[in-house]
Design a protein around this motif. Sequence first.
Motif, PDB file in Angstrom:
ATOM      1  N   ALA A 105     -22.964  31.300  -9.022  1.00 24.62           N
ATOM      2  CA  ALA A 105     -23.783  30.493  -8.113  1.00 24.62           C
ATOM      3  C   ALA A 105     -24.542  29.410  -8.861  1.00 24.62           C
ATOM      4  N   ALA A 106     -24.969  29.704 -10.072  1.00 31.66           N
ATOM      5  CA  ALA A 106     -25.744  28.731 -10.856  1.00 31.66           C
ATOM      6  C   ALA A 106     -24.862  27.640 -11.437  1.00 31.66           C
ATOM      7  N   GLU A 107     -23.652  28.005 -11.864  1.00 31.92           N
ATOM      8  CA  GLU A 107     -22.859  27.073 -12.659  1.00 31.92           C
ATOM      9  C   GLU A 107     -21.646  26.482 -11.949  1.00 31.92           C
ATOM     10  N   ASN A 108     -21.040  27.222 -11.009  1.00 33.14           N
ATOM     11  CA  ASN A 108     -19.725  26.784 -10.522  1.00 33.14           C
ATOM     12  C   ASN A 108     -19.357  27.571  -9.259  1.00 33.14           C
ATOM     13  N   LYS A 109     -19.870  27.132  -8.104  1.00 40.36           N
ATOM     14  CA  LYS A 109     -19.678  27.892  -6.869  1.00 40.36           C
ATOM     15  C   LYS A 109     -18.195  28.032  -6.494  1.00 40.36           C
ATOM     16  N   THR A 110     -17.370  27.077  -6.913  1.00 40.99           N
ATOM     17  CA  THR A 110     -15.948  27.110  -6.542  1.00 40.99           C
ATOM     18  C   THR A 110     -15.102  27.839  -7.586  1.00 40.99           C
ATOM     19  N   PHE A 111     -15.744  28.551  -8.490  1.00 45.01           N
ATOM     20  CA  PHE A 111     -15.044  29.180  -9.611  1.00 45.01           C
ATOM     21  C   PHE A 111     -13.852  30.018  -9.175  1.00 45.01           C
ATOM     22  N   TYR A 112     -14.044  30.853  -8.159  1.00 42.11           N
ATOM     23  CA  TYR A 112     -12.974  31.768  -7.765  1.00 42.11           C
ATOM     24  C   TYR A 112     -11.817  31.062  -7.057  1.00 42.11           C
ATOM     25  N   LYS A 113     -12.009  29.768  -6.691  1.00 39.39           N
ATOM     26  CA  LYS A 113     -10.963  29.049  -5.961  1.00 39.39           C
ATOM     27  C   LYS A 113     -10.353  27.898  -6.750  1.00 39.39           C
ATOM     28  N   ASP A 114     -11.103  27.339  -7.741  1.00 44.88           N
ATOM     29  CA  ASP A 114     -10.595  26.149  -8.422  1.00 44.88           C
ATOM     30  C   ASP A 114      -9.510  26.484  -9.446  1.00 44.88           C
ATOM     31  N   GLN A 115      -8.946  25.430 -10.011  1.00 40.03           N
ATOM     32  CA  GLN A 115      -7.860  25.577 -10.984  1.00 40.03           C
ATOM     33  C   GLN A 115      -8.373  25.536 -12.424  1.00 40.03           C
ATOM     34  N   GLY A 116      -9.666  25.684 -12.578  1.00 39.07           N
ATOM     35  CA  GLY A 116     -10.241  25.741 -13.914  1.00 39.07           C
ATOM     36  C   GLY A 116     -10.851  24.452 -14.404  1.00 39.07           C
ATOM     37  N   VAL A 117     -10.667  23.355 -13.649  1.00 38.99           N
ATOM     38  CA  VAL A 117     -11.230  22.078 -14.094  1.00 38.99           C
ATOM     39  C   VAL A 117     -11.935  21.392 -12.927  1.00 38.99           C
ATOM     40  N   ASP A 118     -12.831  20.507 -13.288  1.00 41.04           N
ATOM     41  CA  ASP A 118     -13.521  19.653 -12.324  1.00 41.04           C
ATOM     42  C   ASP A 118     -13.249  18.222 -12.768  1.00 41.04           C
ATOM     43  N   LEU A 119     -12.282  17.564 -12.106  1.00 38.02           N
ATOM     44  CA  LEU A 119     -11.875  16.230 -12.542  1.00 38.02           C
ATOM     45  C   LEU A 119     -13.018  15.224 -12.437  1.00 38.02           C
ATOM     46  N   LYS A 120     -13.812  15.324 -11.378  1.00 37.24           N
ATOM     47  CA  LYS A 120     -14.933  14.406 -11.234  1.00 37.24           C
ATOM     48  C   LYS A 120     -15.953  14.607 -12.359  1.00 37.24           C
ATOM     49  N   GLY A 121     -16.284  15.878 -12.614  1.00 40.70           N
ATOM     50  CA  GLY A 121     -17.251  16.169 -13.668  1.00 40.70           C
ATOM     51  C   GLY A 121     -16.728  15.769 -15.037  1.00 40.70           C
ATOM     52  N   THR A 122     -15.435  16.017 -15.287  1.00 38.88           N
ATOM     53  CA  THR A 122     -14.846  15.650 -16.574  1.00 38.88           C
ATOM     54  C   THR A 122     -14.831  14.138 -16.745  1.00 38.88           C
ATOM     55  N   THR A 123     -14.468  13.416 -15.678  1.00 41.89           N
ATOM     56  CA  THR A 123     -14.476  11.952 -15.742  1.00 41.89           C
ATOM     57  C   THR A 123     -15.878  11.434 -16.020  1.00 41.89           C
TER      58      THR A 123
END
Length: 742
Positions: A105-123
């Motif tokens: 909840a603190a770091e990555n709410k979509t953790f259980y559904k995402d593919q391991g990366v956040d393209l927007k955040g990485t960009t």
Amino acid sequence: MGRADARRAQAREARRAAKSGGIRRLFTWKKLLGTFFGIILLGMGAFGALYLYVDVPAPNALAERQSNVYQYSDGTLLARSNSGVNRQIVDLAQVPEEVQHAFVAAENKTFYKDQGVDLKGTTRGLINTLSGKGKQGGSTITQQYVKNYYLTQDPTISRKLQELVISLKVDQKQSKGQILAGYINTAYYGRGASGIQAAAQAYYGIDAKDLNVSQGAYLASLLQAPSQYDWATATDTGKRLVKDRWAYTLKNMVEMDWLSEAERAKQEFPKPQKPKPAKGMEGQTGYLVEAVNKELDKQGISAEDREAGGWTFTLTIDKKRQQQLEKSVEKELESKLDREGSKVDATVQAGATSVDPKTGKVVALYGGEDYVKHYISNATRQDYQPASTFKPLVLAAALENESKTQDGSLIGLNTVYDGTSKRPVVGSDTPFSPQNEDDRSYGPISVQKAMNSSVNSVFAQMIVDVTPAATKRTALALGVPDKNFPERPAVTLGTMNASTWDMAGVYATLDNHGRKVTPHILQSAEHRDRTVKPEAPKREQAISRASADTVTSALTGVVKSGSGSAANTSAYRAAGKTGTSEENKAAWFAGYTPELTTVVALFGEGDGGRKQVSLTGTANSGRANGGGFPARIWADYTLGALGGGSDARFDLQDVERGEVPAPPTPSETPSEEPTPSEKPSPSEKPSETPSETPSETPTTPSAPPTITPPTTPPTSPELPPQPGESDGQPGERPGGGGPLGE
């Protein structure tokens, strides 16, 4: 227009049309779209090649992690951090499910559904790296795990791209449970704790399996800024931010249906226990390492960076002077205390900071009797008042602003004020009538002699003449922190908060002829892979040389024949000022020679640091004051630090003596004012109800004017201060626990 002109115009028009048509032919929609999709395809191809090229590496070699070395300015060893890592790996099954959810909840709410990366955040991270903004947030839990476990913390584009590719592959090869376990076991939580088990022990003294949801939410919140969010050392801003982060985490848990609204309403912020110092930090070592680490945070070398190991930190601390300061505190204070048998002595805490006034280097620091026994550094704490060590800054402000008395006299060392105790200030909307020490009235007295004896009534009127706002501007420029610093007359008595570190910088600036001195303790930071050059402190002119040198001239009088006479010796030239705060809770001596600036203070600390108590009765000496233990520690240290003495002299220029106008007519002299006897004696029983701030409803007395006697200020009404004598400040009774102080 002739035919020739018409032909030329037609030719120009034809050229324009040809050019325009050429541009249109060059930038057609088809060509633009083709270029765009070509770039996209090239990018996809490059990323595909990168994906094939980059493999998941072996975990970084934590077992080979080097220790950090802290050394004195001469290169000799001060301390070596533990070469091992404070980490104990635990299975995810040992961590309560609600605590696991708190981290997600603190770091990555979509953790259980995402593919391991956040393209927007990485960009965003790549753009920030390219623009020089350093490390930025936006990574998923998988990316942070990859960075901690496989890569490094370096904020480079290549590392960010590797992180992206490896995260995609790790997400395919490992379960979400494995990734989450790896993340919470490798993350750094502050207090030297890596991993959730070490963090649970460090902050709550329990195992990870026993954490509740509130504690888990706090530990998850820490990961954003471990140093800033540690409740034990956080600033007021840091505490507010971590509580907001904690609340944000719980709110997200409710949104994700991991916590009910009713359960959320029951949660209370779980304040962690006090930190336990690491082994090897005994004595002054821990205080020095802590001071360096705080400066490293400001220089951009975070606790996370330091935890990676391999650093050599060289301090500005002079080993011989450090040893001398420790010996002087032991000789002049600790050897006289009975910490086991006396309740008063058990509360006494000493702190000191010594600075080279030419460079700002902290050459010696005393944080307390033992870092392991007393975690709070008395050298850098800002929870006590500097008291009358602030009065020289009132004079500095008067000089810097070319202020005048109520009768128009330019303020300087010979300017005469009315030193009557409890004299109401004139010219202020805020009523103030401070009592002098022992309720002693001095009558007409020069600024120099008022500084020698720290006469409260004089400096209360002076700050009104300067204005509290102008005084505050000068004080902040000199280095006083803006901490509980109101703009009212009572601030002349040093009612704000400051540390010995802060005041050492202020007095070093005076010592340095008004050129700003910012204390610093980090000399260099070298890593096995890189070297970080500390940011050089600013060296601007805080106040004019004339103003600074005039204050120095005044403070030499305090040491020669005033309340700081315990620091006087023929072995060196010195300037200084004593101070004792309200109810004798703190006692200060701030002083300097042409080569060394040092501030020493005693603090009365009770209830494990949560309460300020009186120092009265310290070592059975009666009322502790700045002219006593602090001045004697200062003198003994300074003599040793200067190798037995020094011939250096203060190079003072343009000392402002001020104006001494013609004497007043008899009608101008208030008949009600008491005339002190040739040898006044302290009153046996001072008023029971003196206060720093008079009643809020001001009375408007027939304003006693600033008394301006003949050119030579009178000396007969002034009682020469006795060695170790303190100056009066409303709010302390001499020799007892009531009002009146220095």
